[in-house]
Scaffold this motif. Structure first.
Motif, PDB file in Angstrom:
ATOM      1  N   PHE A  40       0.789   4.143  -3.124  1.00  0.00           N
ATOM      2  CA  PHE A  40       0.421   5.537  -2.938  1.00  0.00           C
ATOM      3  C   PHE A  40       1.623   6.481  -2.898  1.00  0.00           C
ATOM      4  N   CYS A  69       0.844  -1.209   0.000  1.00  0.00           N
ATOM      5  CA  CYS A  69       0.000   0.000   0.000  1.00  0.00           C
ATOM      6  C   CYS A  69       0.872   1.248   0.000  1.00  0.00           C
ATOM      7  N   PHE A  82      -2.625   7.351  -8.470  1.00  0.00           N
ATOM      8  CA  PHE A  82      -3.054   7.027  -7.107  1.00  0.00           C
ATOM      9  C   PHE A  82      -2.602   8.084  -6.096  1.00  0.00           C
ATOM     10  N   ASP A  83      -2.329   9.308  -6.566  1.00  0.00           N
ATOM     11  CA  ASP A  83      -1.944  10.388  -5.652  1.00  0.00           C
ATOM     12  C   ASP A  83      -3.198  10.856  -4.919  1.00  0.00           C
ATOM     13  N   TRP A  84      -3.260  10.622  -3.631  1.00  0.00           N
ATOM     14  CA  TRP A  84      -4.453  10.939  -2.842  1.00  0.00           C
ATOM     15  C   TRP A  84      -4.744  12.425  -2.793  1.00  0.00           C
ATOM     16  N   ARG A  85      -3.754  13.289  -3.041  1.00  0.00           N
ATOM     17  CA  ARG A  85      -3.972  14.730  -3.020  1.00  0.00           C
ATOM     18  C   ARG A  85      -4.839  15.190  -4.188  1.00  0.00           C
ATOM     19  N   HIS A  98      -7.561  13.499  -5.462  1.00  0.00           N
ATOM     20  CA  HIS A  98      -8.881  12.848  -5.486  1.00  0.00           C
ATOM     21  C   HIS A  98      -9.827  13.550  -4.543  1.00  0.00           C
ATOM     22  N   GLN A 113       2.840  10.005  -5.683  1.00  0.00           N
ATOM     23  CA  GLN A 113       3.073  11.297  -5.040  1.00  0.00           C
ATOM     24  C   GLN A 113       4.456  11.826  -5.377  1.00  0.00           C
ATOM     25  N   ASN A 143     -11.515  13.972 -10.271  1.00  0.00           N
ATOM     26  CA  ASN A 143     -10.230  13.306 -10.121  1.00  0.00           C
ATOM     27  C   ASN A 143      -9.242  13.815 -11.152  1.00  0.00           C
TER      28      ASN A 143
END
Length: 157
Positions: free
Chosen positions: A37, A33, A152-155, A157, A41, A83
């Motif tokens: 992620f 995980c 998959f950069d959470w910033r 989404h 980033q 997104n």
């Protein structure tokens, strides 16, 4: 009866290993995980650093200086709510040039964007006039490049 006594000892040895395998599985899951992620980033941070470097290579107009206290750059979901990744480089300047001249200068220069497109700066002048004295006024120049794939950069989404 001797074979019956030997079997529980073998079973107890096999049971004592299960915590190790559970911990190993959890550690592998956390590492996977983290990689899923963290890598996107870092890739987006490298793209932002490249954009910031290209913007910093621009020559300043005459009678203009950087105000390093207020410069910033960021990546994330900055505009709208879908997104995608947006990239922003924010320059803080002080200048003696008239508003129209500084705006014309930064609208005419271009910088290569994240995926090769051309970006020009958007200028914001402090409406309260000169806060620095000596005829200098504060100016913000922003280079914005938006709408890129987030991965998959959470910033984003």
């Amino acid at each position: 009866m001797v074979p019956a006594e030997a079997a529980p000892k073998v079973l107890s040895k096999q049971r004592s290993r299960w915590p190790f395998f559970v911990c190993l599985g959890l550690l592998a899951s956390v590492a996977a995980c983290g990689l899923v992620f963290e890598v996107p980033q870092r890739r987006n941070d490298e793209r932002l650093a490249g954009l910031r470097e290209r913007v910093s290579r621009l020559s300043l107009p005459p009678e203009t200086k950087h105000d390093l206290r207020a410069e910033a750059s960021m990546v994330g979901l900055l505009v709208a709510n879908s997104n995608h990744c947006d990239y922003l480089v924010h320059l803080a300047l002080v200048t003696k040039l008239p508003d129209a001249e500084i705006a014309r200068y930064y609208e005419s220069v271009t910088v290569e964007g994240i995926e090769g497109g051309k970006l020009s700066g958007t200028v914001y002048v402090n409406p309260s006039g000169s806060l620095r004295g000596n005829g200098f006024k504060e100016v913000i120049v922003e280079f914005f490049d938006g709408g890129h794939a987030p991965g998959f950069d959470w910033r984003c989404h």
